[in-house]
Motif scaffolding. Structure first.
Motif, PDB file in Angstrom:
ATOM      1  N   PRO A   1       0.837  -1.211   0.000  1.00  0.00           N
ATOM      2  CA  PRO A   1       0.000   0.000   0.000  1.00  0.00           C
ATOM      3  C   PRO A   1       0.869   1.258   0.000  1.00  0.00           C
ATOM      4  O   PRO A   1       1.899   1.316   0.669  1.00  0.00           O
ATOM      5  N   ARG A   2       0.451   2.257  -0.763  1.00  0.00           N
ATOM      6  CA  ARG A   2       1.213   3.488  -0.895  1.00  0.00           C
ATOM      7  C   ARG A   2       1.097   4.321   0.381  1.00  0.00           C
ATOM      8  O   ARG A   2       0.020   4.821   0.706  1.00  0.00           O
TER       9      ARG A   2
ATOM     10  N   ILE B   1      -6.341  -7.164  -2.569  1.00  0.00           N
ATOM     11  CA  ILE B   1      -5.531  -6.008  -2.942  1.00  0.00           C
ATOM     12  C   ILE B   1      -5.282  -6.065  -4.449  1.00  0.00           C
ATOM     13  O   ILE B   1      -4.922  -7.108  -4.987  1.00  0.00           O
TER      14      ILE B   1
ATOM     15  N   CYS C   1     -17.416   2.602  -9.968  1.00  0.00           N
ATOM     16  CA  CYS C   1     -15.995   2.276 -10.014  1.00  0.00           C
ATOM     17  C   CYS C   1     -15.530   2.121 -11.452  1.00  0.00           C
ATOM     18  O   CYS C   1     -16.309   1.774 -12.341  1.00  0.00           O
TER      19      CYS C   1
ATOM     20  N   ASP D   1      -8.081   2.059 -13.511  1.00  0.00           N
ATOM     21  CA  ASP D   1      -7.187   3.183 -13.741  1.00  0.00           C
ATOM     22  C   ASP D   1      -6.836   3.315 -15.219  1.00  0.00           C
ATOM     23  O   ASP D   1      -6.643   4.422 -15.730  1.00  0.00           O
TER      24      ASP D   1
ATOM     25  N   ARG E   1     -14.965   6.405  -8.134  1.00  0.00           N
ATOM     26  CA  ARG E   1     -13.765   5.783  -7.566  1.00  0.00           C
ATOM     27  C   ARG E   1     -12.983   5.113  -8.671  1.00  0.00           C
ATOM     28  O   ARG E   1     -13.559   4.459  -9.543  1.00  0.00           O
TER      29      ARG E   1
ATOM     30  N   LEU F   1      -9.902   2.420  -9.386  1.00  0.00           N
ATOM     31  CA  LEU F   1      -9.100   1.365  -8.771  1.00  0.00           C
ATOM     32  C   LEU F   1      -7.667   1.472  -9.260  1.00  0.00           C
ATOM     33  O   LEU F   1      -7.408   1.471 -10.466  1.00  0.00           O
ATOM     34  N   ARG F   2      -6.746   1.536  -8.321  1.00  0.00           N
ATOM     35  CA  ARG F   2      -5.319   1.577  -8.635  1.00  0.00           C
ATOM     36  C   ARG F   2      -4.615   0.457  -7.886  1.00  0.00           C
ATOM     37  O   ARG F   2      -5.167  -0.135  -6.965  1.00  0.00           O
ATOM     38  N   GLU F   3      -3.403   0.177  -8.296  1.00  0.00           N
ATOM     39  CA  GLU F   3      -2.630  -0.887  -7.667  1.00  0.00           C
ATOM     40  C   GLU F   3      -2.360  -0.528  -6.207  1.00  0.00           C
ATOM     41  O   GLU F   3      -1.931   0.570  -5.895  1.00  0.00           O
TER      42      GLU F   3
ATOM     43  N   ASP G   1      -4.871  -0.739  -3.918  1.00  0.00           N
ATOM     44  CA  ASP G   1      -6.161  -0.474  -3.279  1.00  0.00           C
ATOM     45  C   ASP G   1      -6.760  -1.767  -2.737  1.00  0.00           C
ATOM     46  O   ASP G   1      -6.614  -2.839  -3.335  1.00  0.00           O
TER      47      ASP G   1
ATOM     48  N   VAL H   1     -10.066  -3.895  -1.990  1.00  0.00           N
ATOM     49  CA  VAL H   1     -11.393  -3.969  -2.596  1.00  0.00           C
ATOM     50  C   VAL H   1     -12.159  -5.133  -1.973  1.00  0.00           C
ATOM     51  O   VAL H   1     -11.589  -6.203  -1.727  1.00  0.00           O
TER      52      VAL H   1
END
Length: 273
Positions: free
Chosen positions: A105-106, A162, A202, A205, A216, A218-220, A222, A224
């Protein structure tokens, strides 16, 4: 040209003073209070860091799939005596491919994290570190904490995963499910979430066509919440969906798609004659 009054006003504002008592018609030019910056980690020479050492740090920036963490390290410089060294942390670890890469996670900028020193290069003054492994995704209704295998999943079963990769038409999620491979070893199964199975608000990206209701992306990295659309142990595939549908409806939809695929296959065969 700036007048003397304007120059004095700017000087007083920079010093934290107020012009309100002298000039009632002018708004207060007092400097706005800023949030207190988090304390920096204790300094440590770069040469004293060793591989495997754990340090608390402060996230100071991001670049692509990397994060830079200030752990208080510094090195000797030629002119200024010392220079700070930020630890570079990769947010994607492992081999390339949807089943071989771990996504962390970022961490937001300004947050405190704990990292482990991975490599210290005194010649170039570079420092690499790694984040602690992310917690594995678990079932929302799991009581014992043990994840089932692929053949134990049932349609519409809730999962939590994830996002580890995506294309323009689908995303791949790590939901912590494993299957038995050759030689008796277990391999990780990444679920496939097609674009048509996303929620109404949703979008992916990399998705090109989007509706106005998308709220929303979805990015790497995230997290869910999804449901099992189909579990195929024979082929080792796992289909996921974000739609809230009943198991009976999922079975009917899957049967209809199978009929459509067979019909399209026959049409292509006839057209090739």
């Amino acid at each position: 040209a700036m007048t003397a009054f304007a120059m004095r006003a700017l000087a007083l504002a920079a010093a934290g003073a107020s012009l309100a008592p002298r000039c009632p018609g002018i708004r207060c030019l007092r400097a706005r209070p800023t949030a207190q910056a988090p304390a920096s980690p204790p300094p440590v020479p770069l040469a004293d860091l060793t591989t495997g050492q754990e340090r608390d740090g402060l996230v100071i920036g991001h670049w692509r799939d990397k994060a830079f963490v200030d752990i208080g390290a510094y090195r000797q410089a030629r002119r200024n005596g010392t220079a700070p060294v930020a630890a570079m942390v990769k947010l994607k670890a492992g081999r390339k491919g949807k089943n071989g890469r771990r996504v962390y996670p970022r961490p937001p900028q300004g947050s405190r994290v704990r990292v482990t020193v991975q490599r210290v290069d005194l010649a170039s003054g570079r420092l690499r570190a790694v984040l602690p492994p992310p917690p594995p995704p678990t079932l929302l209704d799991a009581a014992a904490g043990l994840l089932p295998r692929l053949e134990e999943l049932s349609p519409a079963q809730p999962l939590r995963g994830i996002v580890v990769g995506q294309t323009r038409h689908e995303a791949f999620l790590d939901v912590g499910i494993e299957r038995e491979a050759r030689g008796g070893r277990c391999v990780r199964v990444h679920g496939r979430l097609a674009a048509r199975e996303l929620a109404e608000d949703c979008a992916l990206d990399r998705q090109v066509v989007r509706s106005d209701a998308v709220r929303r992306t979805l990015r790497e990295g995230d997290v869910v919440s999804v449901r099992v659309l189909a579990a195929l142990p024979a082929s080792g595939r796992l289909e996921l969906t974000m739609r809230d549908v009943a198991p009976e409806d999922l079975a009917v939809e899957r049967a209809g798609r199978a009929v459509s695929k067979r019909r399209d296959k026959r049409r292509r065969a006839v057209a090739a004659l």
